[in-house]
Structures are given as structure tokens and as C-alpha cells.
Enzyme design. Structure first.
Site, PDB file in Angstrom:
ATOM      1  N   ASP A  52     -16.743 -36.235  50.108  1.00 15.86           N
ATOM      2  CA  ASP A  52     -16.441 -37.465  50.861  1.00 15.86           C
ATOM      3  C   ASP A  52     -15.102 -37.337  51.595  1.00 15.86           C
ATOM      4  O   ASP A  52     -14.730 -38.200  52.374  1.00 15.86           O
ATOM      5  CB  ASP A  52     -16.497 -38.709  49.968  1.00 15.86           C
ATOM      6  CG  ASP A  52     -15.458 -38.689  48.860  1.00 15.86           C
ATOM      7  OD1 ASP A  52     -14.761 -37.662  48.700  1.00 15.86           O
ATOM      8  OD2 ASP A  52     -15.340 -39.709  48.142  1.00 15.86           O
ATOM      9  N   SER A  53     -14.407 -36.217  51.367  1.00 12.42           N
ATOM     10  CA  SER A  53     -13.196 -35.931  52.145  1.00 12.42           C
ATOM     11  C   SER A  53     -13.527 -35.821  53.634  1.00 12.42           C
ATOM     12  O   SER A  53     -12.628 -35.886  54.473  1.00 12.42           O
ATOM     13  CB  SER A  53     -12.538 -34.627  51.660  1.00 12.42           C
ATOM     14  OG  SER A  53     -13.483 -33.578  51.601  1.00 12.42           O
ATOM     15  N   ASP A  91     -21.435 -35.273  47.518  1.00 10.44           N
ATOM     16  CA  ASP A  91     -20.499 -36.217  46.915  1.00 10.44           C
ATOM     17  C   ASP A  91     -21.040 -37.630  47.091  1.00 10.44           C
ATOM     18  O   ASP A  91     -21.432 -38.006  48.200  1.00 10.44           O
ATOM     19  CB  ASP A  91     -19.163 -36.104  47.676  1.00 10.44           C
ATOM     20  CG  ASP A  91     -17.967 -36.251  46.773  1.00 10.44           C
ATOM     21  OD1 ASP A  91     -18.149 -36.509  45.563  1.00 10.44           O
ATOM     22  OD2 ASP A  91     -16.844 -36.082  47.274  1.00 10.44           O
ATOM     23  N   LYS A 121     -22.094 -35.183  42.971  1.00 13.99           N
ATOM     24  CA  LYS A 121     -20.796 -35.308  42.292  1.00 13.99           C
ATOM     25  C   LYS A 121     -20.379 -36.765  42.357  1.00 13.99           C
ATOM     26  O   LYS A 121     -20.588 -37.427  43.363  1.00 13.99           O
ATOM     27  CB  LYS A 121     -19.738 -34.434  42.967  1.00 13.99           C
ATOM     28  CG  LYS A 121     -18.335 -34.634  42.384  1.00 13.99           C
ATOM     29  CD  LYS A 121     -17.337 -33.626  42.901  1.00 13.99           C
ATOM     30  CE  LYS A 121     -16.656 -34.018  44.182  1.00 13.99           C
ATOM     31  NZ  LYS A 121     -15.941 -35.327  44.137  1.00 13.99           N
ATOM     32  N   GLU A 123     -17.085 -39.611  40.875  1.00 12.62           N
ATOM     33  CA  GLU A 123     -15.763 -39.711  40.269  1.00 12.62           C
ATOM     34  C   GLU A 123     -15.795 -40.634  39.045  1.00 12.62           C
ATOM     35  O   GLU A 123     -16.489 -41.647  39.052  1.00 12.62           O
ATOM     36  CB  GLU A 123     -14.755 -40.235  41.303  1.00 12.62           C
ATOM     37  CG  GLU A 123     -14.577 -39.287  42.485  1.00 12.62           C
ATOM     38  CD  GLU A 123     -13.519 -39.755  43.487  1.00 12.62           C
ATOM     39  OE1 GLU A 123     -12.826 -40.760  43.229  1.00 12.62           O
ATOM     40  OE2 GLU A 123     -13.390 -39.087  44.534  1.00 12.62           O
ATOM     41  N   GLU A 190      -8.805 -32.765  39.303  1.00  9.58           N
ATOM     42  CA  GLU A 190      -7.956 -32.850  40.501  1.00  9.58           C
ATOM     43  C   GLU A 190      -6.595 -33.451  40.166  1.00  9.58           C
ATOM     44  O   GLU A 190      -6.493 -34.494  39.498  1.00  9.58           O
ATOM     45  CB  GLU A 190      -8.640 -33.712  41.583  1.00  9.58           C
ATOM     46  CG  GLU A 190      -7.760 -33.876  42.819  1.00  9.58           C
ATOM     47  CD  GLU A 190      -8.491 -34.368  44.054  1.00  9.58           C
ATOM     48  OE1 GLU A 190      -9.720 -34.568  44.020  1.00  9.58           O
ATOM     49  OE2 GLU A 190      -7.810 -34.546  45.087  1.00  9.58           O
TER      50      GLU A 190
HETATM   51  O1  KIV Z   1     -14.376 -34.757  48.720  1.00 13.59           O
HETATM   52  C1  KIV Z   1     -13.892 -33.675  48.381  1.00 13.59           C
HETATM   53  O2  KIV Z   1     -13.586 -32.818  49.201  1.00 13.59           O
HETATM   54  C2  KIV Z   1     -13.684 -33.453  46.958  1.00 13.59           C
HETATM   55  C3  KIV Z   1     -13.041 -32.180  46.546  1.00 13.59           C
HETATM   56  C4  KIV Z   1     -11.619 -32.186  46.917  1.00 13.59           C
HETATM   57  C5  KIV Z   1     -13.230 -31.891  45.116  1.00 13.59           C
HETATM   58  O3  KIV Z   1     -14.019 -34.285  46.174  1.00 13.59           O
END
Ligand code: KIV
Length: 290
Positions: A52-53, A91, A121, A123, A190
Site C-alpha cells: 500500500d506504499s 497488501d 498482507k 497490519e 518494521e
Molecule cells: O506497503 C509496503 O510497501 C509495505 C512494506 C514496506 C513492508 O508494507
């Protein structure tokens, strides 16, 4: 199996678990589009995360919070088309697993069925363990993510390293154990002190994937744009840029601008041509009709 065959064989969840048993490090990078996916996959990186970055790196939002499931799916599909070997992880963005377990399951299934992800993934630790169990029981492999979880920016009051007090370190250790117990196949650690990451890594059977968590994790993940020097503004202390592509791209773009304004681009070799017979005929016809 010879080395060559191993180099191209598909990476799977059991393969990632096996690497920890063998004491081998695991690599993971983000990718958000087809060309990045091709490059990361060709480099032999084992896991590709459509993180999600992308909210910040490619969509220009100021945090990961606003990105939606549909935006994530759009990028996931592009990445899917570029990946052959790596394990592809999607994510789950903020809000896509917070309302109810059913909402989370519905969204996770979209990432698998519509986006082609092989795992998701999300959180959170102990508070998400029951949800992780439910997803895993629904045949969806889950990667956990604890520590400096960017979706919690408003709760943390900024991007702050976590696990610096005895209480928060104990909480993070309990989070990691709860996720393992729930069936997660790996956990991203992280922004936590190296010492805590090392202890968690030793205690778990599943691999820990560090980002700002020191070298003792079972693997490392970085954001593609950070690794290549494509990020605008200050990067975090843990980021190692292996190239400065912003500079390379800037030079190429200004070179193009200068070539065009000075009439140096395109040149003869970059132009298509008539035969001389065609040219003569065309000029003859043009004179006759004028
Ligand atoms: O969204 C992302 O890029 C992440 C990584 C930094 C683990 O969650």
C-alpha cells in the site's frame, strides 16, 4: 534438481517456510506495475509485494491511509502480468479489513481471484489474530506486519520506531507469537530495534522479514523506489539506495529537451525515408497537378 532448474522454479509459501528451516535468507521487494514486476522477478527476488506504499510512491498521497481496494487491484493486476516466479503478495489497504471479518474475507478473495495474488498482507498483531486464522482457514496465505505499521500513523502520531520500552517490546513479541499461532506464513517487522527483531526471529518458526529491523531477521524487504533512488524527499535511516535513478532520469529528460530544442533529435538515422524513385514520381505528380 540442478541449479538452473531451481533458479526458475516457482516460489511458493512452503518454499518460503523451508528457507527458514535451511537458514537461508529471504528477499522481498515491492512492485507496483508491469515493468517493475518484470525487473524484480528477473533479479530472482523471492517475494513481490504490491504494497500500500504505492499510495505515496506512485499515487502521490501523503500517507498509505487513503488508497482503496480498487486502486490496489489495478496495480496488482499489472504486476501479476509481469511475475512468473516470485510469490505475489497483495497488501490489504486501510479500511479493507477493519469493518468485519466478512468484509476482510471478501476483499482478500478479490485480491486472490481478481488480482492474481497468492497471499495477502495485513497490519496488526494480537488484535488481528482471529481474522488471520479465518483467512488462513479459507485457503488464503497471510503475511503479518507489526511494529511501525504505517496505517496506524494517526494512532502513533507519526512514523515512530516501536518496541523501545519493555512493555511495548513484550507486546510486539506477543503479537508475533499470536500471528504465528493464527497461521501466518511470515511476518514483516518494521521499524523496531534490532535486538527485539533478533529475539522475535529466534522464537518463531515462520520467517521474519525486516524493514528497519536490523540484519538478524530471516529476510529483508525494501520499497522499490527507495532501493533505486526514485523517492522524493528524505528517506528513512534504514534505506540503502543501490542506484540514483532520479538523477539518471533527470539527465535523460533534460538531454531530450535540449536535443529537440537544438534540432538534434531526431537525426537522419532516426527518420523513415522514401526511395529516390518515389520522391521523383511524387514531385513530378505534384508539379503536374499544380
Ligand atoms: O506497503 C509496503 O510497501 C509495505 C512494506 C514496506 C513492508 O508494507
Amino acid at each position: 534438481m540442478d541449479q538452473n532448474t531451481q533458479a526458475v522454479s516457482k516460489v511458493t509459501v512452503p518454499h518460503i517456510l523451508e528457507r527458514k528451516l535451511q537458514g537461508e535468507k529471504v528477499t522481498c521487494l515491492t512492485a507496483y506495475d508491469y515493468s517493475a514486476a518484470r525487473l524484480v522477478d528477473d533479479a530472482g527476488i523471492e517475494m513481490i509485494l504490491v504494497g500500500d506504499s504505492l499510495a505515496q510512491t506512485v499515487l502521490g498521497y501523503d500517507s498509505t491511509v487513503p488508497v482503496t481496494v480498487d486502486e490496489m487491484l489495478h496495480h496488482l493486476r499489472a504486476v501479476r502480468r509481469g511475475v512468473q516466479r516470485a510469490l505475489l503478495i497483495a497488501d490489504m489497504p486501510f479500511g479493507s479489513y477493519h469493518v468485519s471479518d466478512d468484509q476482510a474475507l471478501t476483499n482478500a478473495i478479490r485480491f486472490i481471484k481478481e488480482g492474481g495474488a497468492e497471499a495477502v498482507k495485513l497490519e496488526g498483531g494480537t488484535s488481528r489474530a482471529a481474522l488471520v486464522k479465518k483467512l488462513v482457514e479459507s485457503q488464503i496465505p497471510v503475511m503479518g506486519h507489526i511494529g511501525l505499521t504505517p496505517q496506524s500513523i494517526h494512532t502513533f502520531g507519526g512514523y515512530r520506531v516501536q518496541g523501545r520500552t519493555l512493555d511495548s517490546a513484550a507486546e510486539l513479541q506477543a503479537d508475533a507469537e499470536a500471528l504465528e499461532e493464527a497461521g501466518a506464513f511470515a511476518i514483516v517487522l518494521e521499524g523496531i530495534p534490532r535486538e527485539l527483531a533478533a529475539i522475535i526471529t529466534r522464537r518463531l518458526r515462520i520467517p521474519t522479514i525486516g524493514i528497519g529491523a536490523g540484519p538478524d531477521c530471516d529476510g529483508q524487504v525494501l520499497v522499490y523506489h527507495d532501493l533505486l533512488g526514485l523517492t522524493f524527499g528524505q528517506t528513512a535511516k534504514f534505506v540503502r539506495s543501490y542506484a540514483n535513478l532520479r538523477e539518471v532520469i533527470h539527465q535523460a529528460l533534460t538531454h531530450f529537451r535540449d536535443d529537440v530544442t537544438q534540432g538534434c533529435y531526431p537525426d537522419e538515422s532516426e527518420s523513415y525515408h522514401w526511395t529516390s524513385a518515389m520522391r521523383e514520381q511524387f514531385e513530378k505528380d505534384a508539379t503536374r497537378s499544380s
